[in-house]
Design a protein around this motif. Structure first.
Motif, PDB file in Angstrom:
ATOM      1  N   ARG A 203       6.242  45.512   7.165  1.00 33.77           N
ATOM      2  CA  ARG A 203       6.466  46.843   7.357  1.00 33.77           C
ATOM      3  C   ARG A 203       5.718  47.187   8.240  1.00 33.77           C
ATOM      4  O   ARG A 203       6.096  48.034   9.257  1.00 33.77           O
ATOM      5  CB  ARG A 203       6.182  47.541   5.896  1.00 33.77           C
ATOM      6  N   ASP A 204       4.475  47.039   8.437  1.00 30.69           N
ATOM      7  CA  ASP A 204       3.285  47.229   9.339  1.00 30.69           C
ATOM      8  C   ASP A 204       3.824  46.953  10.678  1.00 30.69           C
ATOM      9  O   ASP A 204       3.785  47.704  11.963  1.00 30.69           O
ATOM     10  CB  ASP A 204       1.976  47.088   9.033  1.00 30.69           C
ATOM     11  N   LEU A 205       4.281  45.806  10.686  1.00 27.44           N
ATOM     12  CA  LEU A 205       4.469  44.967  12.238  1.00 27.44           C
ATOM     13  C   LEU A 205       5.820  45.900  12.677  1.00 27.44           C
ATOM     14  O   LEU A 205       5.976  46.182  13.971  1.00 27.44           O
ATOM     15  CB  LEU A 205       4.781  43.565  11.980  1.00 27.44           C
ATOM     16  N   ALA A 206       6.754  46.036  11.761  1.00 26.84           N
ATOM     17  CA  ALA A 206       7.964  46.842  12.265  1.00 26.84           C
ATOM     18  C   ALA A 206       7.517  48.294  12.812  1.00 26.84           C
ATOM     19  O   ALA A 206       8.164  48.730  13.771  1.00 26.84           O
ATOM     20  CB  ALA A 206       8.835  46.832  11.273  1.00 26.84           C
ATOM     21  N   ASP A 207       6.568  48.839  11.942  1.00 25.74           N
ATOM     22  CA  ASP A 207       6.416  50.331  12.390  1.00 25.74           C
ATOM     23  C   ASP A 207       5.570  50.156  13.874  1.00 25.74           C
ATOM     24  O   ASP A 207       5.596  51.006  14.609  1.00 25.74           O
ATOM     25  CB  ASP A 207       5.496  50.799  11.318  1.00 25.74           C
ATOM     26  N   GLU A 208       4.844  49.000  13.641  1.00 28.87           N
ATOM     27  CA  GLU A 208       3.865  49.112  15.027  1.00 28.87           C
ATOM     28  C   GLU A 208       4.852  49.223  16.413  1.00 28.87           C
ATOM     29  O   GLU A 208       4.546  49.406  17.328  1.00 28.87           O
ATOM     30  CB  GLU A 208       2.926  48.051  15.018  1.00 28.87           C
ATOM     31  N   ALA A 209       6.121  48.192  16.129  1.00 31.17           N
ATOM     32  CA  ALA A 209       6.996  48.068  17.257  1.00 31.17           C
ATOM     33  C   ALA A 209       7.782  49.271  17.620  1.00 31.17           C
ATOM     34  O   ALA A 209       8.670  49.254  18.521  1.00 31.17           O
ATOM     35  CB  ALA A 209       7.738  46.958  16.744  1.00 31.17           C
ATOM     36  N   ALA A 211       9.820  50.883  15.047  1.00 32.21           N
ATOM     37  CA  ALA A 211      10.925  50.897  14.160  1.00 32.21           C
ATOM     38  C   ALA A 211      11.155  52.477  13.753  1.00 32.21           C
ATOM     39  O   ALA A 211       9.902  52.943  12.985  1.00 32.21           O
ATOM     40  CB  ALA A 211      10.945  50.104  13.106  1.00 32.21           C
ATOM     41  N   HIS A 212      12.033  53.007  13.566  1.00 29.96           N
ATOM     42  CA  HIS A 212      12.311  54.590  13.224  1.00 29.96           C
ATOM     43  C   HIS A 212      13.887  54.650  12.746  1.00 29.96           C
ATOM     44  O   HIS A 212      14.722  54.277  13.411  1.00 29.96           O
ATOM     45  CB  HIS A 212      12.286  55.412  14.164  1.00 29.96           C
ATOM     46  N   PRO A 213      13.865  55.096  11.306  1.00 26.67           N
ATOM     47  CA  PRO A 213      12.593  55.446  10.553  1.00 26.67           C
ATOM     48  C   PRO A 213      11.767  54.277  10.019  1.00 26.67           C
ATOM     49  O   PRO A 213      12.164  53.307  10.295  1.00 26.67           O
ATOM     50  CB  PRO A 213      13.405  56.241   9.366  1.00 26.67           C
ATOM     51  N   SER A 214      10.906  54.642   9.394  1.00 33.82           N
ATOM     52  CA  SER A 214       9.714  53.684   8.872  1.00 33.82           C
ATOM     53  C   SER A 214      10.418  52.736   8.309  1.00 33.82           C
ATOM     54  O   SER A 214      11.350  52.688   7.344  1.00 33.82           O
ATOM     55  CB  SER A 214       8.702  54.219   8.084  1.00 33.82           C
ATOM     56  N   PHE A 215      10.387  51.493   8.577  1.00 28.90           N
ATOM     57  CA  PHE A 215      10.855  50.332   7.814  1.00 28.90           C
ATOM     58  C   PHE A 215      10.724  50.376   6.203  1.00 28.90           C
ATOM     59  O   PHE A 215      11.626  50.160   5.443  1.00 28.90           O
ATOM     60  CB  PHE A 215      10.172  48.798   8.139  1.00 28.90           C
TER      61      PHE A 215
END
Length: 258
Positions: A203-209, A211-215
């Motif tokens: 989830r953190d990696l997707a958010d850092e990239a 991803a919206h909304p948050s994974f």
């Protein structure tokens, strides 16, 4: 002859009936038939589900039914046939409980790492039951779950490279992501992944990239992003991805062409 020298959590024992049924179908040798009798879970009863996602008992029963009928034990044969019907009925019931007709053989399967909504249609139980019984409803269910993998899903995207207008463009292939080799068509990626299973790194990696909304706030059936470094959504394998997909789509193509 070469048992594992490490702790395989019983995997070799679970695969033994698969190997025995394969050899029995290929050779007709009664000694392999005896191993099936001693190890397979469909010998004395009809299991509710053969577990075609994991393939073990499912493969053993399938290979057994490929043996010369004159060499089969009629009781074991009928149990295997009934088990495929039971497994497919469970898959149809689970499919009917979803809005998009997504096929899952066992409602207890964790929707993650390729066992959820992705490029591989969960259709082996349905198609083998169709082959065994000839019942059209199993074929119809397989077509529907294959359509979900090909784009009939909440994301309106295909989970197979090169298929559809919005296919995966960043599968976990280093030579494509970092080099000059194009993404080849026909690879089913793992797809959507449950976001509430404690794998915070993903989830953190997707958010850092970005991803919206948050994974973490995304429903499981929509939790897919075209992000190469995320193995749970963009990875694939031979045994879990390509093999079952080739079986499912090849079977459907054969039936349509017949």
């Amino acid at each position: 002859a070469n048992p594992p020298s490490y702790d395989d959590n019983g995997r070799a024992d679970r695969e033994r009936p698969v190997a025995a049924a394969s050899l029995f179908a290929a050779t007709g040798d009664e000694r392999w038939h005896d191993v099936v009798r001693d190890t397979a879970n469909f010998v004395d009863e009809v299991p509710d589900q053969l577990g075609c996602t994991a393939r073990l008992s499912c493969d053993a029963a399938w290979y057994y039914l490929q043996a010369d009928p004159d060499t089969q034990d009629p009781a074991i044969r009928e149990n295997a046939r009934a088990a495929f019907a039971s497994s497919a009925d469970a898959a149809l019931a689970n499919q009917a409980s979803t809005v998009i007709g997504w096929g899952v053989e066992n409602e207890q399967v964790d929707l993650r790492w390729g066992d959820g909504l992705g490029g591989t249609p969960k259709a082996i139980a349905l198609l083998r039951a169709h082959a065994v019984t000839g019942e059209a409803r199993y074929l119809d269910g397989a077509r529907q779950t294959a359509a979900v993998s090909a784009g009939a899903n909440p994301l309106n995207t295909s989970f197979i490279t090169g298929v559809g207008s919005e296919p995966p463009r960043h599968p976990l292939v280093v030579d494509s992501d970092s080099g000059a080799i194009p993404v080849w068509p026909g690879t089913p990626v793992f797809g959507a992944h449950a976001t509430n299973n404690g794998e915070a790194w993903m989830r953190d990696l997707a958010d850092e990239a970005g991803a919206h909304p948050s994974f973490a706030d995304t429903p499981s059936v929509s939790s897919w992003v075209a992000l190469n470094p995320l193995p749970p959504v963009n990875e694939f394998t031979v045994y879990q991805s390509h093999g079952p997909t080739l079986f499912a789509l090849g079977y459907l193509a054969f039936v349509e062409a017949d």
